[in-house]
Design a protein around this motif. Structure first.
Motif, short mmCIF file in Angstrom:
data_model
loop_
_atom_site.label_atom_id
_atom_site.label_comp_id
_atom_site.label_asym_id
_atom_site.label_seq_id
_atom_site.Cartn_x
_atom_site.Cartn_y
_atom_site.Cartn_z
N HIS A 51 14.58 60.81 27.77
CA HIS A 51 15.38 59.58 27.62
C HIS A 51 15.71 59.26 26.17
O HIS A 51 15.95 58.11 25.83
N ARG A 52 15.75 60.28 25.32
CA ARG A 52 16.15 60.07 23.93
C ARG A 52 17.67 60.06 23.82
O ARG A 52 18.22 59.39 22.95
N VAL A 53 18.34 60.84 24.68
CA VAL A 53 19.80 60.95 24.65
C VAL A 53 20.33 61.03 26.07
O VAL A 53 19.59 61.31 27.01
N CYS A 54 21.63 60.83 26.18
CA CYS A 54 22.36 61.17 27.39
C CYS A 54 23.35 62.24 26.96
O CYS A 54 24.28 61.96 26.18
N ASN A 55 23.13 63.47 27.39
CA ASN A 55 24.02 64.57 27.02
C ASN A 55 25.36 64.43 27.74
O ASN A 55 25.40 64.16 28.94
N LEU A 56 26.43 64.65 26.99
CA LEU A 56 27.77 64.62 27.57
C LEU A 56 28.42 66.00 27.54
O LEU A 56 29.11 66.37 28.48
N ALA A 57 28.21 66.75 26.47
CA ALA A 57 28.73 68.13 26.37
C ALA A 57 28.07 68.80 25.19
O ALA A 57 27.63 68.14 24.23
N TRP A 58 28.01 70.13 25.26
CA TRP A 58 27.58 70.91 24.10
C TRP A 58 28.11 72.31 24.21
O TRP A 58 28.48 72.78 25.29
N VAL A 59 28.11 72.97 23.07
CA VAL A 59 28.37 74.41 23.02
C VAL A 59 27.47 74.98 21.93
O VAL A 59 27.33 74.40 20.85
N ILE A 60 26.83 76.09 22.26
CA ILE A 60 25.96 76.78 21.31
C ILE A 60 26.70 78.03 20.86
O ILE A 60 26.76 79.02 21.59
N MET A 61 27.28 77.94 19.69
CA MET A 61 28.02 79.04 19.11
C MET A 61 27.02 79.98 18.44
O MET A 61 25.85 79.61 18.26
N ASP A 63 26.33 80.70 15.42
CA ASP A 63 25.66 80.20 14.22
C ASP A 63 25.71 78.68 14.05
O ASP A 63 25.41 78.16 12.98
N HIS A 64 26.08 77.97 15.09
CA HIS A 64 26.07 76.51 15.01
C HIS A 64 26.11 75.90 16.40
O HIS A 64 26.37 76.61 17.39
N VAL A 65 25.85 74.61 16.46
CA VAL A 65 25.84 73.87 17.72
C VAL A 65 26.73 72.65 17.57
O VAL A 65 26.65 71.93 16.57
N HIS A 66 27.59 72.43 18.57
CA HIS A 66 28.36 71.19 18.70
C HIS A 66 27.76 70.44 19.88
O HIS A 66 27.53 71.03 20.94
N TRP A 67 27.55 69.14 19.69
CA TRP A 67 26.83 68.35 20.71
C TRP A 67 27.45 66.97 20.80
O TRP A 67 27.57 66.27 19.80
N LEU A 68 27.84 66.59 21.99
CA LEU A 68 28.35 65.25 22.26
C LEU A 68 27.29 64.54 23.08
O LEU A 68 26.94 64.99 24.18
N MET A 69 26.76 63.44 22.55
CA MET A 69 25.67 62.74 23.23
C MET A 69 25.69 61.26 22.92
O MET A 69 26.29 60.83 21.94
N GLN A 70 25.04 60.52 23.80
CA GLN A 70 24.83 59.10 23.58
C GLN A 70 23.38 58.90 23.20
O GLN A 70 22.47 59.35 23.93
N LEU A 71 23.14 58.25 22.06
CA LEU A 71 21.77 58.00 21.60
C LEU A 71 21.14 56.91 22.47
O LEU A 71 21.73 55.86 22.68
N ARG A 72 19.95 57.20 22.98
CA ARG A 72 19.27 56.25 23.87
C ARG A 72 17.98 55.70 23.26
O ARG A 72 17.49 54.68 23.72
N GLN A 73 17.43 56.39 22.26
CA GLN A 73 16.13 56.00 21.72
C GLN A 73 15.99 56.51 20.31
O GLN A 73 16.43 57.62 20.01
N GLY A 74 15.38 55.72 19.44
CA GLY A 74 15.11 56.16 18.07
C GLY A 74 16.37 56.19 17.22
O GLY A 74 17.34 55.49 17.48
N THR A 75 16.31 57.03 16.19
CA THR A 75 17.45 57.16 15.28
C THR A 75 18.08 58.52 15.46
O THR A 75 17.47 59.46 15.97
N LEU A 76 19.30 58.63 14.98
CA LEU A 76 20.00 59.90 15.04
C LEU A 76 19.24 60.96 14.23
O LEU A 76 19.07 62.09 14.67
N GLY A 77 18.77 60.58 13.05
CA GLY A 77 18.02 61.51 12.21
C GLY A 77 16.76 62.02 12.90
O GLY A 77 16.45 63.22 12.85
N ALA A 78 16.02 61.13 13.55
CA ALA A 78 14.80 61.53 14.26
C ALA A 78 15.13 62.46 15.43
O ALA A 78 14.41 63.41 15.70
N CYS A 79 16.23 62.17 16.11
CA CYS A 79 16.65 63.00 17.24
C CYS A 79 16.99 64.42 16.76
O CYS A 79 16.56 65.40 17.36
#
Length: 155
Positions: A51-61, A63-79
Motif C-alpha cells: 500500500h505504498r503506491v498504486c501502480n498505473l503503468a511501467w516499462v522496464i527497459m 537500462d532504465h525504468v519508467h513508472w507511472l504511479m500514485q503515491l499512497r504512503q511516505g515520501t517519493l524519495g523513500a519509495c
C-alpha cells in the motif's frame, strides 16, 4: 553525478500521480536478462501490495525504468529508495558482485489533475516500440498497465 537541480522544487504528496524515470549505473543493460527484469517487476508489485503506491503503468527497459504511479504512503524519495534498495540487493546477488546498480537520483513529474493518465501510460508503454524492442504496445514482456493495452494507439 546527478544534478542538485533535480531536487529543487521536489516535494511528495500522498494521492498525487507521478511519472518517474530511474537509470541504471553507467547505463548497464541489466534488464536484458529476463530474471533481473522479472525481479524488478516483483518489487513494483510488492510496493503496491504494501500500500505504498498504486501502480498505473511501467516499462522496464534494458537500462532504465519508467513508472507511472500514485503515491499512497511516505515520501517519493523513500519509495524510490526502497525500490532501488530491494532491486539492487537481488541484482547484485544474481550477478555475484557488489556496488551500485542504479544511478543516484531520479526524474519525476507530478501529473496535474487534468493530465490524461492513459495518454501518459501509452507514452510509457510505447518506449520499447520507439527503441525497436517491440513492434506494438503490449508485445514487450517487461511492461504493464492498469488499463487494457489493445485499444492504445502506438506513440
Amino acid at each position: 553525478m546527478p544534478s542538485p537541480r533535480l531536487h529543487y522544487g521536489r516535494h511528495s504528496c500522498i494521492g498525487i500521480v507521478y511519472a518517474l524515470t530511474t537509470v541504471t549505473h553507467a547505463r548497464m543493460p541489466h534488464f536484458h536478462q529476463p530474471d533481473l527484469a522479472g525481479h524488478v517487476m516483483q518489487v513494483l508489485h510488492a510496493l503496491e501490495h504494501e500500500h505504498r503506491v498504486c501502480n498505473l503503468a511501467w516499462v522496464i527497459m534494458p537500462d532504465h525504468v519508467h513508472w507511472l504511479m500514485q503515491l499512497r504512503q511516505g515520501t517519493l524519495g523513500a519509495c524510490l529508495q526502497r525500490f532501488k534498495s530491494r532491486s539492487s540487493l537481488h541484482i547484485n546477488r544474481h550477478l555475484g558482485r557488489s556496488g551500485p546498480v542504479w544511478q543516484p537520483g531520479y526524474f519525476d513529474h507530478a501529473l496535474r489533475k487534468d493530465d490524461d493518465l492513459r495518454r501518459q501510460a501509452t507514452y510509457i508503454l510505447a518506449n520499447p516500440v520507439r527503441a525497436g524492442l517491440a513492434e506494438a504496445i503490449g508485445e514487450y514482456p517487461y511492461s504493464w498497465c492498469r488499463w487494457p493495452t489493445d485499444d492504445l494507439p502506438p506513440r
